[in-house]
Design a protein around this motif. Sequence first.
Motif, PDB file in Angstrom:
ATOM      1  N   VAL A  26      -2.268  38.100   1.819  1.00 38.72           N
ATOM      2  CA  VAL A  26      -0.903  37.609   1.988  1.00 38.72           C
ATOM      3  C   VAL A  26       0.008  38.743   2.427  1.00 38.72           C
ATOM      4  CG1 VAL A  26       1.121  36.669   0.762  1.00 38.72           C
ATOM      5  CG2 VAL A  26      -1.167  35.769   0.278  1.00 38.72           C
ATOM      6  N   ASP A  27       0.803  38.472   3.455  1.00 43.81           N
ATOM      7  CA  ASP A  27       1.940  39.308   3.801  1.00 43.81           C
ATOM      8  C   ASP A  27       3.149  38.532   3.296  1.00 43.81           C
ATOM      9  OD1 ASP A  27       4.020  40.776   4.829  1.00 43.81           O
ATOM     10  OD2 ASP A  27       3.286  40.799   6.893  1.00 43.81           O
ATOM     11  N   ALA A  28       3.673  38.951   2.175  1.00 37.85           N
ATOM     12  CA  ALA A  28       4.738  38.199   1.509  1.00 37.85           C
ATOM     13  C   ALA A  28       6.090  38.332   2.194  1.00 37.85           C
ATOM     14  CB  ALA A  28       4.847  38.639   0.045  1.00 37.85           C
ATOM     15  N   THR A  29       6.205  39.270   3.129  1.00 40.94           N
ATOM     16  CA  THR A  29       7.461  39.522   3.841  1.00 40.94           C
ATOM     17  C   THR A  29       7.116  39.885   5.284  1.00 40.94           C
ATOM     18  OG1 THR A  29       7.339  41.784   2.975  1.00 40.94           O
ATOM     19  CG2 THR A  29       8.796  40.260   1.813  1.00 40.94           C
ATOM     20  N   ALA A  30       6.890  38.888   6.115  1.00 40.72           N
ATOM     21  CA  ALA A  30       6.343  39.106   7.457  1.00 40.72           C
ATOM     22  C   ALA A  30       7.213  39.988   8.351  1.00 40.72           C
ATOM     23  CB  ALA A  30       6.087  37.764   8.138  1.00 40.72           C
ATOM     24  N   GLY A  31       8.506  39.865   8.258  1.00 39.68           N
ATOM     25  CA  GLY A  31       9.399  40.708   9.057  1.00 39.68           C
ATOM     26  C   GLY A  31       9.095  40.622  10.539  1.00 39.68           C
ATOM     27  N   ASN A  32       8.860  41.754  11.178  1.00 37.25           N
ATOM     28  CA  ASN A  32       8.568  41.780  12.611  1.00 37.25           C
ATOM     29  C   ASN A  32       7.070  41.693  12.909  1.00 37.25           C
ATOM     30  OD1 ASN A  32      11.178  41.867  13.816  1.00 37.25           O
ATOM     31  ND2 ASN A  32      11.396  43.954  13.059  1.00 37.25           N
ATOM     32  N   GLY A  33       6.255  41.487  11.884  1.00 41.38           N
ATOM     33  CA  GLY A  33       4.838  41.233  12.081  1.00 41.38           C
ATOM     34  C   GLY A  33       3.924  42.444  12.066  1.00 41.38           C
ATOM     35  N   GLU A  45     -13.276  38.211  10.567  1.00 38.21           N
ATOM     36  CA  GLU A  45     -12.808  37.061  11.337  1.00 38.21           C
ATOM     37  C   GLU A  45     -12.657  35.792  10.504  1.00 38.21           C
ATOM     38  OE1 GLU A  45     -14.888  36.339  14.994  1.00 38.21           O
ATOM     39  OE2 GLU A  45     -14.809  38.464  15.546  1.00 38.21           O
ATOM     40  N   THR A  46     -13.348  35.724   9.385  1.00 35.29           N
ATOM     41  CA  THR A  46     -13.265  34.525   8.549  1.00 35.29           C
ATOM     42  C   THR A  46     -12.145  34.601   7.506  1.00 35.29           C
ATOM     43  OG1 THR A  46     -14.940  35.463   7.079  1.00 35.29           O
ATOM     44  CG2 THR A  46     -15.709  33.960   8.832  1.00 35.29           C
ATOM     45  N   ALA A  47     -11.498  35.739   7.392  1.00 35.89           N
ATOM     46  CA  ALA A  47     -10.417  35.894   6.405  1.00 35.89           C
ATOM     47  C   ALA A  47      -9.210  35.044   6.798  1.00 35.89           C
ATOM     48  CB  ALA A  47     -10.011  37.358   6.299  1.00 35.89           C
ATOM     49  N   GLN A  48      -8.554  34.519   5.786  1.00 34.64           N
ATOM     50  CA  GLN A  48      -7.326  33.750   5.994  1.00 34.64           C
ATOM     51  C   GLN A  48      -6.139  34.622   5.602  1.00 34.64           C
ATOM     52  OE1 GLN A  48      -7.197  30.329   7.276  1.00 34.64           O
ATOM     53  NE2 GLN A  48      -9.140  31.273   7.871  1.00 34.64           N
ATOM     54  N   ILE A  49      -5.125  34.621   6.451  1.00 34.24           N
ATOM     55  CA  ILE A  49      -3.936  35.434   6.228  1.00 34.24           C
ATOM     56  C   ILE A  49      -2.732  34.502   6.139  1.00 34.24           C
ATOM     57  CG2 ILE A  49      -2.455  37.249   7.191  1.00 34.24           C
ATOM     58  CD1 ILE A  49      -5.073  38.121   8.764  1.00 34.24           C
ATOM     59  N   TYR A  50      -1.904  34.728   5.131  1.00 33.66           N
ATOM     60  CA  TYR A  50      -0.688  33.944   4.935  1.00 33.66           C
ATOM     61  C   TYR A  50       0.497  34.883   5.108  1.00 33.66           C
ATOM     62  CZ  TYR A  50      -3.774  30.374   3.091  1.00 33.66           C
ATOM     63  OH  TYR A  50      -4.769  29.433   2.963  1.00 33.66           O
ATOM     64  N   ALA A  51       1.377  34.559   6.064  1.00 33.90           N
ATOM     65  CA  ALA A  51       2.541  35.391   6.360  1.00 33.90           C
ATOM     66  C   ALA A  51       3.809  34.600   6.059  1.00 33.90           C
ATOM     67  CB  ALA A  51       2.524  35.830   7.818  1.00 33.90           C
ATOM     68  N   PHE A  52       4.584  35.083   5.092  1.00 31.27           N
ATOM     69  CA  PHE A  52       5.809  34.422   4.657  1.00 31.27           C
ATOM     70  C   PHE A  52       7.042  35.142   5.191  1.00 31.27           C
ATOM     71  CE2 PHE A  52       2.818  33.170   1.413  1.00 31.27           C
ATOM     72  CZ  PHE A  52       3.243  31.935   0.950  1.00 31.27           C
ATOM     73  N   ASP A  53       8.058  34.398   5.554  1.00 33.56           N
ATOM     74  CA  ASP A  53       9.392  34.947   5.770  1.00 33.56           C
ATOM     75  C   ASP A  53      10.396  33.808   5.781  1.00 33.56           C
ATOM     76  OD1 ASP A  53      10.110  38.049   6.837  1.00 33.56           O
ATOM     77  OD2 ASP A  53      11.735  36.584   6.870  1.00 33.56           O
ATOM     78  N   ILE A  54      11.609  34.105   5.320  1.00 34.49           N
ATOM     79  CA  ILE A  54      12.654  33.081   5.255  1.00 34.49           C
ATOM     80  C   ILE A  54      13.454  32.989   6.550  1.00 34.49           C
ATOM     81  CG2 ILE A  54      12.886  33.185   2.744  1.00 34.49           C
ATOM     82  CD1 ILE A  54      15.461  34.876   3.216  1.00 34.49           C
ATOM     83  N   ALA A  60       8.991  34.097  14.286  1.00 32.11           N
ATOM     84  CA  ALA A  60       8.780  34.145  15.736  1.00 32.11           C
ATOM     85  C   ALA A  60       8.262  35.522  16.160  1.00 32.11           C
ATOM     86  CB  ALA A  60      10.073  33.800  16.476  1.00 32.11           C
ATOM     87  N   ASN A  61       8.853  36.579  15.616  1.00 36.48           N
ATOM     88  CA  ASN A  61       8.408  37.940  15.940  1.00 36.48           C
ATOM     89  C   ASN A  61       6.964  38.165  15.491  1.00 36.48           C
ATOM     90  OD1 ASN A  61      11.011  38.347  16.826  1.00 36.48           O
ATOM     91  ND2 ASN A  61      11.626  39.644  15.108  1.00 36.48           N
ATOM     92  N   THR A  62       6.651  37.669  14.297  1.00 35.47           N
ATOM     93  CA  THR A  62       5.300  37.831  13.758  1.00 35.47           C
ATOM     94  C   THR A  62       4.288  37.052  14.595  1.00 35.47           C
ATOM     95  OG1 THR A  62       6.176  38.226  11.554  1.00 35.47           O
ATOM     96  CG2 THR A  62       3.880  37.549  11.681  1.00 35.47           C
ATOM     97  N   LYS A  63       4.629  35.833  14.971  1.00 39.46           N
ATOM     98  CA  LYS A  63       3.726  35.044  15.817  1.00 39.46           C
ATOM     99  C   LYS A  63       3.464  35.745  17.142  1.00 39.46           C
ATOM    100  CE  LYS A  63       4.550  30.366  14.141  1.00 39.46           C
ATOM    101  NZ  LYS A  63       5.092  29.031  14.464  1.00 39.46           N
ATOM    102  N   ALA A  64       4.497  36.286  17.747  1.00 38.71           N
ATOM    103  CA  ALA A  64       4.332  36.976  19.034  1.00 38.71           C
ATOM    104  C   ALA A  64       3.447  38.215  18.881  1.00 38.71           C
ATOM    105  CB  ALA A  64       5.699  37.361  19.596  1.00 38.71           C
ATOM    106  N   ARG A  65       3.669  38.982  17.819  1.00 35.12           N
ATOM    107  CA  ARG A  65       2.918  40.223  17.607  1.00 35.12           C
ATOM    108  C   ARG A  65       1.452  39.958  17.256  1.00 35.12           C
ATOM    109  NH1 ARG A  65       6.617  43.449  15.930  1.00 35.12           N
ATOM    110  NH2 ARG A  65       6.489  44.638  17.837  1.00 35.12           N
ATOM    111  N   THR A  66       1.164  38.825  16.630  1.00 38.92           N
ATOM    112  CA  THR A  66      -0.192  38.556  16.127  1.00 38.92           C
ATOM    113  C   THR A  66      -0.883  37.411  16.864  1.00 38.92           C
ATOM    114  OG1 THR A  66       0.681  37.065  14.434  1.00 38.92           O
ATOM    115  CG2 THR A  66       0.416  39.390  13.817  1.00 38.92           C
ATOM    116  N   ALA A  67      -0.431  37.098  18.055  1.00 34.54           N
ATOM    117  CA  ALA A  67      -0.929  35.928  18.793  1.00 34.54           C
ATOM    118  C   ALA A  67      -2.455  35.890  18.897  1.00 34.54           C
ATOM    119  CB  ALA A  67      -0.297  35.877  20.182  1.00 34.54           C
ATOM    120  N   GLN A  68      -3.091  37.024  19.095  1.00 34.69           N
ATOM    121  CA  GLN A  68      -4.543  37.018  19.263  1.00 34.69           C
ATOM    122  C   GLN A  68      -5.290  36.665  17.981  1.00 34.69           C
ATOM    123  OE1 GLN A  68      -4.378  41.469  20.043  1.00 34.69           O
ATOM    124  NE2 GLN A  68      -6.495  41.272  19.377  1.00 34.69           N
TER     125      GLN A  68
END
Length: 190
Positions: A26-33, A45-54, A60-68
């Motif tokens: 878990v990334d409890a505070t995704a911020g800029n990713g 590759e099988t790990a699940q990652i949970y990224a939270f931010d309010i 949006a920044n995190t999605k762009a940075r981690t798109a792959q």
Amino acid sequence: MQTVSNVLKLMHMALVPVLERAEVVVDATAGNGHDTLFLAEHTKETAQIYAFDIQPQAIANTKARTAQYAARIHYILGSHEQLDVQVPGQLDAVLFNLGYLPGAEHTAVTRHESTKCAVKQALAKLKVNGIAVIVVYPGHPEGKVEADMLAAELAALPCRQFTVGCYRLLNHPQHAPYAYLVERVKASQA
């Protein structure tokens, strides 16, 4: 490049051995990713990652940075207080990089009440030998309150179940960021 003065980089290094075998992180505070990307790059590759931010901009920044890595990242627009509901099962690792979104208004900051709740949830879900990293920023008023609250909460954890360390730069200003490293060493008594 300095090594010991970058608290977050040292905490990342401490997480690597756990991340190599992690299933849920878990990334409890995704911020800029940046932290979410680090977690994705160092987990299988099988790990699940949970990224939270309010903040929508942070997600949006995190999605762009981690798109792959998007296929295994759950982007959650919401408070880390929702960790219990949003993340099934136990955690191998969790990272809290508190404070505010770099490059954004400093009015939206993590709050000690929600952080206290989220940290308690994360520690309750942490597997044996799992690690929680909590980076605090006491240089702004809410950050100071948050840091003081965490010091009290973490110092009170039972030492038979958790080992808690604090990495702080002793020859830097008192308001410099520092980090807690919490490892679960034994399961809770049911």
